[in-house]
Write an enzyme that holds these catalytic residues in place. Structure first.
Site, PDB file in Angstrom:
ATOM      1  NE  ARG A 129       1.111   2.668  12.774  1.00 46.11           N
ATOM      2  CZ  ARG A 129       0.352   3.962  13.420  1.00 46.11           C
ATOM      3  NH1 ARG A 129       1.300   4.834  14.164  1.00 46.11           N
ATOM      4  NH2 ARG A 129      -0.787   2.927  13.122  1.00 46.11           N
ATOM      5  CE  LYS A 150      -6.793   6.645   4.545  1.00 48.05           C
ATOM      6  NZ  LYS A 150      -5.888   6.482   4.331  1.00 48.05           N
ATOM      7  CG  ASP A 209      -4.816   4.099   2.176  1.00 46.72           C
ATOM      8  OD1 ASP A 209      -6.345   4.772   1.674  1.00 46.72           O
ATOM      9  OD2 ASP A 209      -4.152   4.063   3.491  1.00 46.72           O
ATOM     10  CB  THR A 227      -9.265   1.551  11.628  1.00 47.47           C
ATOM     11  OG1 THR A 227      -7.996   2.087  10.771  1.00 47.47           O
ATOM     12  CG2 THR A 227     -10.504   0.499  10.579  1.00 47.47           C
ATOM     13  CE  LYS A 234      -2.424   1.628   3.793  1.00 46.92           C
ATOM     14  NZ  LYS A 234      -2.243   3.277   3.596  1.00 46.92           N
ATOM     15  CG  ASP A 271     -11.851  17.563  -4.448  1.00 51.76           C
ATOM     16  OD1 ASP A 271     -12.856  18.414  -5.131  1.00 51.76           O
ATOM     17  OD2 ASP A 271     -10.919  17.810  -4.695  1.00 51.76           O
TER      18      ASP A 271
HETATM   19  O1  C5P Z   1       0.745   1.253  10.608  1.00 54.01           O
HETATM   20  P1  C5P Z   1      -0.910   0.723  10.595  1.00 54.01           P
HETATM   21  O2  C5P Z   1      -0.497  -0.822  10.627  1.00 54.01           O
HETATM   22  O3  C5P Z   1      -1.461   1.262  11.982  1.00 54.01           O
HETATM   23  O4  C5P Z   1      -1.055   1.005   9.312  1.00 54.01           O
HETATM   24  C1  C5P Z   1      -2.504   1.482   8.542  1.00 54.01           C
HETATM   25  C2  C5P Z   1      -2.669   1.632   7.657  1.00 54.01           C
HETATM   26  O5  C5P Z   1      -3.119   1.808   7.101  1.00 54.01           O
HETATM   27  C3  C5P Z   1      -1.740   2.967   7.553  1.00 54.01           C
HETATM   28  O6  C5P Z   1      -1.751   3.373   6.360  1.00 54.01           O
HETATM   29  C4  C5P Z   1      -3.386   4.023   7.599  1.00 54.01           C
HETATM   30  O7  C5P Z   1      -3.351   5.006   6.633  1.00 54.01           O
HETATM   31  C5  C5P Z   1      -4.087   3.105   6.319  1.00 54.01           C
HETATM   32  N1  C5P Z   1      -5.475   3.029   6.876  1.00 54.01           N
HETATM   33  C6  C5P Z   1      -5.954   3.194   8.194  1.00 54.01           C
HETATM   34  N2  C5P Z   1      -7.620   3.676   8.120  1.00 54.01           N
HETATM   35  C7  C5P Z   1      -8.100   3.315   7.380  1.00 54.01           C
HETATM   36  C8  C5P Z   1      -8.020   3.217   5.694  1.00 54.01           C
HETATM   37  C9  C5P Z   1      -6.157   2.984   5.663  1.00 54.01           C
HETATM   38  O8  C5P Z   1      -5.398   2.846   9.341  1.00 54.01           O
HETATM   39  N3  C5P Z   1      -9.439   3.079   7.559  1.00 54.01           N
END
Ligand code: C5P
Length: 227
Positions: free
Chosen positions: A207, A62, A60, A116, A33, A65
């Site tokens: 992460r 998002k 991603d 999330t 991603k 607009d």
């Molecule tokens: O580090 P982590 O596992 O929390 O990363 C989650 C990834 O998913 C991040 O890149 C974040 O931008 C993305 N994301 C999210 N929630 C969403 C959509 C995308 O955490 N609803």
């Protein structure tokens, strides 16, 4: 859906850092991603390179607009050859339909339901009164009706969406944390196995892999849980 269910978020500062992480994951990870940080730093060139190497890329961005702007941006993303592109369901039905039309089957469009990191209290603060779960399910239904290919939601809502959606409607869940990890800024989290059991087709992990002492072992452990 078969194959690799893990999407690794390349949340790093530049292409060199992305390549270093990818080198550690070679042969294990096929889906990545590219999000706001890396895209802002490196732009479409890096995305083209990743696609050219045979990786399935989730871009991603998002998008949120007016329909015309989202349609035009979606066309440019589709030209890059990305597998998945995200737009916010909150942009409305016309905006989602514009994205689907512009993608023209070249790229699958996912609707972000509710980030999330947000709880019901965070939603109330920005004048959205129903509970997170209600908002997610309502937005997933809107995404389906607008013709999107799937949604991004937390593992906690995946089961309710799965129950209402056709089998080929993709559910992609970030907020996935192996049992031993910390939640970071994510509020609605579950383990990879729980996300899968709830009906997630693909899980996004950032992460817990990026910051692991051994990213490859971390990715392999998550893939075993997802199998
Ligand atoms: O580090 P982590 O596992 O929390 O990363 C989650 C990834 O998913 C991040 O890149 C974040 O931008 C993305 N994301 C999210 N929630 C969403 C959509 C995308 O955490 N609803």
């Amino acid at each position: 859906m078969t194959g690799n269910r893990l999407i690794v978020a390349l949340d790093v500062e530049d292409a060199a850092a992305a390549e270093a992480l990818l080198a550690k994951l070679a042969g294990v990870v096929t889906r990545v991603k590219v999000g706001l940080e890396l895209y802002t730093a490196e732009g479409p060139e890096l995305v083209r390179r990743l696609v050219g190497r045979g990786l399935d890329v989730m871009l991603d961005l998002k998008l949120h607009d007016i329909p015309e702007t989202v349609a035009r941006a979606t066309s440019r993303a589709a030209e890059l050859g990305v597998d998945l592109l995200t737009v916010h369901v909150a942009g409305g039905t016309k905006m989602m339909q514009a994205a689907v039309g512009a993608a023209a089957g070249r790229t699958r469009i996912l609707g972000v339901t509710v980030l999330t990191s947000l709880t019901s209290r965070d939603l109330a603060e920005v004048a959205i009164e129903p509970s997170v779960e209600e908002v997610v399910v309502r937005r997933a239904t809107l995404a389906m009706e607008a013709g999107l290919d799937g949604v991004v939601a937390s593992p906690l809502e995946a089961a309710r969406i799965r129950a209402a959606a056709p089998e080929d409607f993709l559910i992609v869940t970030p907020g996935v944390r192996p049992a031993a990890s910390t939640a970071d800024d994510q509020a609605r989290v579950a383990t990879p196995a729980a996300a899968r059991a709830a009906g997630a087709d693909l899980v996004v992990v950032g992460r817990p892999i990026r910051d692991a002492a051994d990213p490859r072992a971390a990715a392999e452990a998550i893939l075993r849980e997802l199998a």
